[in-house]
Design a protein around this motif. Structure first.
Motif, PDB file in Angstrom:
ATOM      1  N   SER A  52       0.859  -1.195   0.000  1.00  0.00           N
ATOM      2  CA  SER A  52       0.000   0.000   0.000  1.00  0.00           C
ATOM      3  C   SER A  52       0.888   1.234   0.000  1.00  0.00           C
ATOM      4  O   SER A  52       2.006   1.225   0.508  1.00  0.00           O
ATOM      5  N   ARG A  53       0.371   2.295  -0.615  1.00  0.00           N
ATOM      6  CA  ARG A  53       1.113   3.549  -0.715  1.00  0.00           C
ATOM      7  C   ARG A  53       0.295   4.658  -0.070  1.00  0.00           C
ATOM      8  O   ARG A  53      -0.894   4.817  -0.343  1.00  0.00           O
ATOM      9  N   THR A  54       0.949   5.430   0.778  1.00  0.00           N
ATOM     10  CA  THR A  54       0.308   6.579   1.413  1.00  0.00           C
ATOM     11  C   THR A  54       1.017   7.830   0.924  1.00  0.00           C
ATOM     12  O   THR A  54       2.200   8.013   1.176  1.00  0.00           O
ATOM     13  N   ARG A  55       0.294   8.697   0.208  1.00  0.00           N
ATOM     14  CA  ARG A  55       0.890   9.911  -0.340  1.00  0.00           C
ATOM     15  C   ARG A  55       1.112  10.978   0.725  1.00  0.00           C
ATOM     16  O   ARG A  55       2.103  11.680   0.697  1.00  0.00           O
ATOM     17  N   PRO A  60      -5.313   8.581   3.317  1.00  0.00           N
ATOM     18  CA  PRO A  60      -5.739   7.231   2.942  1.00  0.00           C
ATOM     19  C   PRO A  60      -4.625   6.507   2.174  1.00  0.00           C
ATOM     20  O   PRO A  60      -3.811   7.125   1.494  1.00  0.00           O
ATOM     21  N   SER A  61      -4.624   5.194   2.292  1.00  0.00           N
ATOM     22  CA  SER A  61      -3.656   4.361   1.574  1.00  0.00           C
ATOM     23  C   SER A  61      -4.274   3.846   0.283  1.00  0.00           C
ATOM     24  O   SER A  61      -5.468   3.570   0.219  1.00  0.00           O
ATOM     25  N   THR A  62      -3.440   3.704  -0.720  1.00  0.00           N
ATOM     26  CA  THR A  62      -3.860   3.155  -2.006  1.00  0.00           C
ATOM     27  C   THR A  62      -3.165   1.817  -2.204  1.00  0.00           C
ATOM     28  O   THR A  62      -1.934   1.738  -2.074  1.00  0.00           O
ATOM     29  N   ILE A  64      -1.359  -1.091  -4.086  1.00  0.00           N
ATOM     30  CA  ILE A  64      -0.575  -1.233  -5.316  1.00  0.00           C
ATOM     31  C   ILE A  64      -0.418  -2.726  -5.568  1.00  0.00           C
ATOM     32  O   ILE A  64       0.073  -3.462  -4.710  1.00  0.00           O
TER      33      ILE A  64
END
Length: 140
Positions: A52-55, A60-62, A64
């Motif tokens: 997961s990626r958190t900008r 929120p996490s996205t 991947i």
């Protein structure tokens, strides 16, 4: 005043290192075949796991998805100022004495390269005094 092309330095990259020597010596050792100057790339496969990626911190996490890719790793040499390689002395069949060169990487990798590519029996001595060789391409 013209420069002697045989007196110019040439760098030959191989997997795990490189050797830098005078062009005339390289031609005498490896012959006129320029294939030794064409390094062979090695295919490398990379797998990236799903994560997961958190900008933004606290945002929120996205998710991947995992994926794979392949690339060709070409022999290269370090570009740092202190990366001049190790001085070695080389002697080969018909060399009329010992010649200096610089080696990057380990001695066993240079030995493996010479064992695959050199049509003449060649030996080298590292700065620490260790002797390696003779190496010669099979069938030569």
């Amino acid at each position: 005043m013209a420069l002697d092309p045989d007196a110019q330095l040439v760098t030959i990259n191989y997997p795990g290192g490189y050797i830098e020597m005078v062009a005339g010596n390289a031609r005498d050792l490896f012959g006129e075949d320029p294939s030794v100057l064409r390094p062979e790339g090695e295919s490398v496969s990379v797998s990236v796991k799903s994560h997961s990626r958190t900008r933004v911190i606290g945002g929120p996490s996205t998710p991947i998805a995992g994926y794979q890719y392949t690339y060709t790793q070409w022999p290269s040499r370090t570009g740092a100022q202190a990366a001049g390689g190790e001085a070695i002395q080389m002697t080969w069949e018909g060399s009329e004495g010992s010649w200096s060169a610089r080696m990057g990487g380990s001695a066993w990798e240079l030995g493996s390269f010479l064992n695959e590519k050199s049509p003449k029996a060649v030996s080298f001595t590292t700065a620490s005094g260790s002797n390696y060789g003779p190496f010669i391409k099979a069938g030569s």
